[in-house]
Enzyme design. Structure first.
Site, PDB file in Angstrom:
ATOM      1  N   GLU A  59       1.072  -1.187   0.420  1.00 25.73           N
ATOM      2  CA  GLU A  59       0.108   0.300   0.122  1.00 25.73           C
ATOM      3  C   GLU A  59       1.191   0.717  -0.576  1.00 25.73           C
ATOM      4  O   GLU A  59       0.582   2.150  -0.271  1.00 25.73           O
ATOM      5  CB  GLU A  59      -0.929  -0.304   0.988  1.00 25.73           C
ATOM      6  N   LYS A  90       5.153   4.268 -10.212  1.00 23.30           N
ATOM      7  CA  LYS A  90       3.921   4.350  -9.583  1.00 23.30           C
ATOM      8  C   LYS A  90       2.504   4.071 -10.638  1.00 23.30           C
ATOM      9  O   LYS A  90       1.965   2.928 -10.891  1.00 23.30           O
ATOM     10  CB  LYS A  90       3.250   5.623  -8.489  1.00 23.30           C
TER      11      LYS A  90
HETATM   12  N1  HSE Z   1       9.467  11.051  -3.475  1.00 21.44           N
HETATM   13  C1  HSE Z   1       8.089  10.316  -2.727  1.00 21.44           C
HETATM   14  C2  HSE Z   1       7.601  11.305  -3.758  1.00 21.44           C
HETATM   15  C3  HSE Z   1       7.645   9.905  -2.060  1.00 21.44           C
HETATM   16  O1  HSE Z   1       8.175  12.519  -3.944  1.00 21.44           O
HETATM   17  O2  HSE Z   1       5.927  11.586  -3.937  1.00 21.44           O
HETATM   18  C4  HSE Z   1       6.482   9.231  -1.659  1.00 21.44           C
HETATM   19  O3  HSE Z   1       6.891   7.930  -3.019  1.00 21.44           O
END
Ligand code: HSE
Length: 436
Positions: free
Chosen positions: A130, A206
């Protein structure tokens, strides 16, 4: 007095997120354990350097540099090392020894997710992640479980907190990119290697994870088209503002049907112009917002802190509780399905809109020539704004042209033809418009 079974938790990494996970587990582990009917014991924290400076004071006796040994004696392993190795080897060892694994390692999942899910499935263990997308925002579990009976059409939004913070500081406070980056670093939003954020890799990882889940298809990082915020200058932000837009780094994945009737997945990350009235423009600072469009559920929006140690630790602890429940209840873990095996389409198959700023000679017939270039490429103009440019020897004008939706391939060809045209002095900027 109820005799609870003890579940041994091994933590790998005590960085920004790991240190907060350790703190929360040490302070609130008993309460979390009571929720599932188990005793949750943090048995060790693997670190590279026992004496490194940390954001949280951790009990010295829990620290170890022998990650492998720690993993082999655990029921639940929490991997927060980041990077590919040694994280991958340690996760595989943990799974093969029967432990459930929790990871926030988006780079590893985006590159080797299918291999890790297969390994978990083969031994009946579960891999939870998650924290890998959207930090505190529940988005993996909603896609895996709540929306498992629906058909996802599109996911889009802000999935990188630090670049959102940087662009927001530039938009709302007139900061330079360097000033905004310095602040993002101080707040712990940036990855150890900030180019992962700024060049869009973190967002692309992501998007790969979300696309895989949403479309039941293995989506490697290499299939995600990526542009970072390198070219977004204060001038670009200001021009966008004057035209009624805010610049946001967006992650998008969607089902796309090509001209041949082929259904595939388009996954991409780029800075885009979002109309000022769109809800995404109200996502400030390090927050993330993910819109999910599903066939039956309609439009859903998930919003919250997308970066930060404590916020990400919340998602990790949710997974710890899930893993503990599974251990108590027994039964095999449930893997991710990639049965749909949809083709992965390149950026050229996406349907997007462009906003193009040109400098042109201010002479009779110039607008007609420009319009014919668009027509030749089959791209339809939606808006045109012309202003006289000051300070040039010969009369020149600035043209801002917005297009209707068109295939990215046609839009890119249009820009190429504009660059080659003798009436165009300069293609000052090309940005996509999303959310309109
Ligand atoms: N470096 C990532 C961001 C941290 O700025 O979203 C969270 O995944």
């Amino acid at each position: 007095m109820i005799e609870y079974r003890t579940l041994r938790i091994a933590l790998l990494g005590a960085g920004t997120v790991g240190a907060q996970v350790a703190k929360l587990l040490l302070e609130g582990g008993d309460e979390l354990g009571a929720r599932v009917g188990a005793r949750l014991e943090l048995v060790g924290i693997a670190v590279r350097d026992l004496d490194a400076k940390r954001t949280v004071d951790l009990p010295r006796e829990l620290l170890t540099t022998d990650a492998e040994r720690l993993v082999l004696g655990a029921d639940i392993v929490v991997e927060l090392l980041g990077g590919i190795e040694p994280a991958k080897t340690l996760i595989l060892k943990a799974l093969n020894s029967g432990a459930d694994v929790i990871t926030g390692n988006k780079a590893l999942l985006a590159e080797h997710g299918p291999e890790l899910f297969d390994a978990a499935e083969q031994v009946g263990a579960q891999l939870y992640y998650e924290a890998a997308v959207g930090a505190a925002i529940p988005i993996i579990r909603p896609l895996r479980e709540s929306l498992a009976g629906d058909r996802i059409q599109r996911i889009f939004g802000i999935v990188n907190g630090s670049t959102n913070f940087i662009l927001d500081r530039m938009t709302e406070h007139g900061a330079t990119k360097d000033e905004a980056m310095k602040l993002a670093f101080e707040l712990g939003y940036l990855e150890a290697d900030p180019t992962l954020d700024v060049d869009g890799y973190d967002a692309a990882q992501k998007v790969a994870i979300l696309a895989g889940l949403a479309f039941h298809t293995a989506v490697p990082l290499s299939a995600v088209y990526r542009e970072g915020i390198g070219d977004v200058t204060p001038e670009v932000v200001e021009r966008a503002r004057s035209l009624g837009y805010v610049v946001k780094l967006l992650g998008i994945c969607e089902r796309v049907t090509t001209a041949d009737g082929l259904e595939g997945v388009s996954a991409r990350v780029y800075p885009a112009l979002v109309p000022q009235q769109h809800p995404l423009t109200a996502v400030h600072g390090g927050n993330n917002a993910v819109f999910v469009q599903a066939e039956a559920a309609g439009d859903l929006m998930f919003y919250g802190a997308g970066a930060g140690g404590l916020q990400t630790a919340s998602a990790v602890l949710g997974d710890v509780v899930s893993a503990a429940r599974r251990h108590i209840a027994g039964g095999p873990g449930v893997g991710e399905s990639t049965h749909a095996k949809l083709p992965l389409l390149g950026i050229e198959s996406a349907r997007t809109r462009y906003l193009i700023t040109l400098r042109v000679a201010d002479e009779p017939g110039v607008l007609a020539t420009i319009a014919s270039i668009f027509a030749e490429q089959g791209t339809s103009i939606e808006t045109v704004q012309q202003t006289a440019a000051a300070g040039a020897d010969a009369p020149t004008a600035s043209l801002v042209i917005g297009t209707h939706h068109a295939l990215e391939a046609a839009l890119a060809a249009t820009v190429e033809a504009l660059r080659a045209s003798s009436v165009v002095t300069d293609v000052a900027s090309v940005l996509r418009i999303e959310g309109a």
